[in-house]
Design an enzyme around this catalytic site. Structure first.
Site, PDB file in Angstrom:
ATOM      1  N   HIS A 122       1.425   5.288  -2.653  1.00  0.00           N
ATOM      2  CA  HIS A 122       1.845   6.656  -2.329  1.00  0.00           C
ATOM      3  C   HIS A 122       3.071   7.150  -3.099  1.00  0.00           C
ATOM      4  O   HIS A 122       3.150   8.332  -3.426  1.00  0.00           O
ATOM      5  CB  HIS A 122       2.160   6.764  -0.830  1.00  0.00           C
ATOM      6  CG  HIS A 122       0.946   6.739   0.051  1.00  0.00           C
ATOM      7  ND1 HIS A 122       0.092   7.808   0.184  1.00  0.00           N
ATOM      8  CD2 HIS A 122       0.445   5.767   0.866  1.00  0.00           C
ATOM      9  CE1 HIS A 122      -0.877   7.503   1.037  1.00  0.00           C
ATOM     10  NE2 HIS A 122      -0.693   6.269   1.470  1.00  0.00           N
ATOM     11  N   HIS A 170       0.832  -1.207   0.000  1.00  0.00           N
ATOM     12  CA  HIS A 170       0.000   0.000   0.000  1.00  0.00           C
ATOM     13  C   HIS A 170       0.868   1.260   0.000  1.00  0.00           C
ATOM     14  O   HIS A 170       0.673   2.166  -0.813  1.00  0.00           O
ATOM     15  CB  HIS A 170      -0.941   0.040   1.205  1.00  0.00           C
ATOM     16  CG  HIS A 170      -1.519   1.409   1.421  1.00  0.00           C
ATOM     17  ND1 HIS A 170      -2.575   1.902   0.680  1.00  0.00           N
ATOM     18  CD2 HIS A 170      -1.138   2.425   2.246  1.00  0.00           C
ATOM     19  CE1 HIS A 170      -2.831   3.145   1.062  1.00  0.00           C
ATOM     20  NE2 HIS A 170      -1.977   3.501   2.008  1.00  0.00           N
ATOM     21  N   SER A 202      -3.932   1.106  -4.488  1.00  0.00           N
ATOM     22  CA  SER A 202      -3.366  -0.161  -4.023  1.00  0.00           C
ATOM     23  C   SER A 202      -4.445  -1.222  -3.807  1.00  0.00           C
ATOM     24  O   SER A 202      -4.155  -2.286  -3.278  1.00  0.00           O
ATOM     25  CB  SER A 202      -2.570   0.060  -2.726  1.00  0.00           C
ATOM     26  OG  SER A 202      -3.424   0.539  -1.694  1.00  0.00           O
ATOM     27  N   GLU A 242      -5.743   9.577   0.348  1.00  0.00           N
ATOM     28  CA  GLU A 242      -6.078   8.149   0.291  1.00  0.00           C
ATOM     29  C   GLU A 242      -7.168   7.810  -0.724  1.00  0.00           C
ATOM     30  O   GLU A 242      -7.084   6.780  -1.392  1.00  0.00           O
ATOM     31  CB  GLU A 242      -6.500   7.635   1.670  1.00  0.00           C
ATOM     32  CG  GLU A 242      -5.387   7.656   2.725  1.00  0.00           C
ATOM     33  CD  GLU A 242      -4.264   6.649   2.469  1.00  0.00           C
ATOM     34  OE1 GLU A 242      -4.369   5.822   1.538  1.00  0.00           O
ATOM     35  OE2 GLU A 242      -3.254   6.721   3.208  1.00  0.00           O
TER      36      GLU A 242
HETATM   37 FE    FE Z   1      -1.871   5.348   3.015  1.00  0.00          FE
END
Ligand code: FE
Ligand code: PHE
Length: 285
Positions: free
Chosen positions: A135, A130, A195, A176
């Site tokens: 990110h 993730h 993700s 997010e």
């Molecule tokens: Fe995160």
């Protein structure tokens, strides 16, 4: 990676430095873990050309880390020159203040451990997949990179002002789970979506969730769920909008929001710029 103060955290917090950083210990990853990484990567890489924003896709293609769990220092050699960000290895979720301090100094905390094979489709806590896949590519975009640092500084201030909940909602609905309007249609830049195998198509193509134009105060007043697909996504026009809308001093906003009931995650308000009204609510006025 998100800030959290829970105690029951997965990860080894016994060998970290005062700022919660650790060494990645890349040689300790097993062949099975690298193989699981390749499977996770392959699934997401096949989806992002259709659902992720251009900035993400370009950075991902240039990085090319699908063959094995990446060495953070190798990526740092490229990230530093690009946007002056540095990845730091951490055991897992961090206390809010520690997390904000890292972001404010352009350090992005990346969890070192990888999920178990049975968590292929779904995991609650952020793992290295993730944190890295979701990110890191966005850190190569200059405007987004500046936004994230500003967010870290804002987080420190929110911490002092007792406004953690409000600033956390902003992270949730942008970093997010944010969507962005592009010439190719609605796309995502949110790491929680990027993700996730299921939420990538869902957030863009499903008629179930609401898609609403970005509105800072509205977002800071909206609750969210951490264990299901989102009921509402907020859509920015571009990263400039995000950066500029969040640049004023939030102190008066926090004062205004204090004591107000949060909106439900699925609510639609009269003032919303509704791009898509979720099916669950479609029949209601
Ligand atoms: Fe995160
Ligand atoms: N401008 C915000 C403040 O004064 C800081 C901030 C910037 C918060 C970007 C979030 C995102 O608190």
């Amino acid at each position: 990676m998100t800030g959290k103060t829970d105690h029951d955290l997965r990860g080894d917090y016994g060998h970290m430095r005062a700022d919660y950083t650790v060494d990645q210990d890349w040689p300790a990853y097993t062949p099975e873990e690298h193989a699981l990484w390749r499977r996770l990567y392959a699934r997401q890489a096949a989806l992002v050309p259709r659902y992720a924003c251009r900035e993400f896709n370009e950075a991902l293609a240039a990085l090319d880390f699908g063959g094995a769990i990446p060495r953070f220092e190798v990526v740092n050699a490229r990230l530093g020159p690009a946007t002056r960000w540095t990845l730091v290895a951490v055991p897992g979720l961090l206390p809010d203040k520690v997390f904000f301090e890292h972001l404010a100094n352009r350090r992005f905390p990346v969890t070192v451990w990888l999920r178990a094979p049975e968590e292929f489709d779904y995991i609650v806590e952020p793992d290295v997949f993730h944190d890295f896949f979701g990110h890191v590519p966005m850190l190569f975009d200059p405007v987004f990179a500046d936004y994230l640092q500003a967010y870290g500084r804002g987080g420190i201030k929110a911490h002092e002002l007792g406004a953690i909940e409000m600033i956390a909602r902003l992270y949730w609905y942008t970093v997010e789970f944010g969507l962005i309007e592009t010439p190719q249609g609605t796309r995502t830049y949110g790491a929680g979506i990027l993700s996730s195998g299921g939420e990538l198509p869902h957030c863009i193509e499903s008629d179930e969730p609401n898609r609403i134009g970005f509105d800072l105060l509205r977002i800071m007043r909206t609750g969210y769920k951490i264990d299901t697909f989102q009921e509402t996504y907020f859509v920015i026009r571009d990263f400039r909008e995000l950066f500029e809308a969040t640049s004023p001093d939030f102190t008066p906003y926090y004062a205004q929001l204090a004591g107000q009931e949060p909106h439900a995650p699925g609510a639609i308000l009269a003032a919303d710029r509704v791009l898509h009204r979720g099916r669950a609510l479609a029949g209601k006025p």
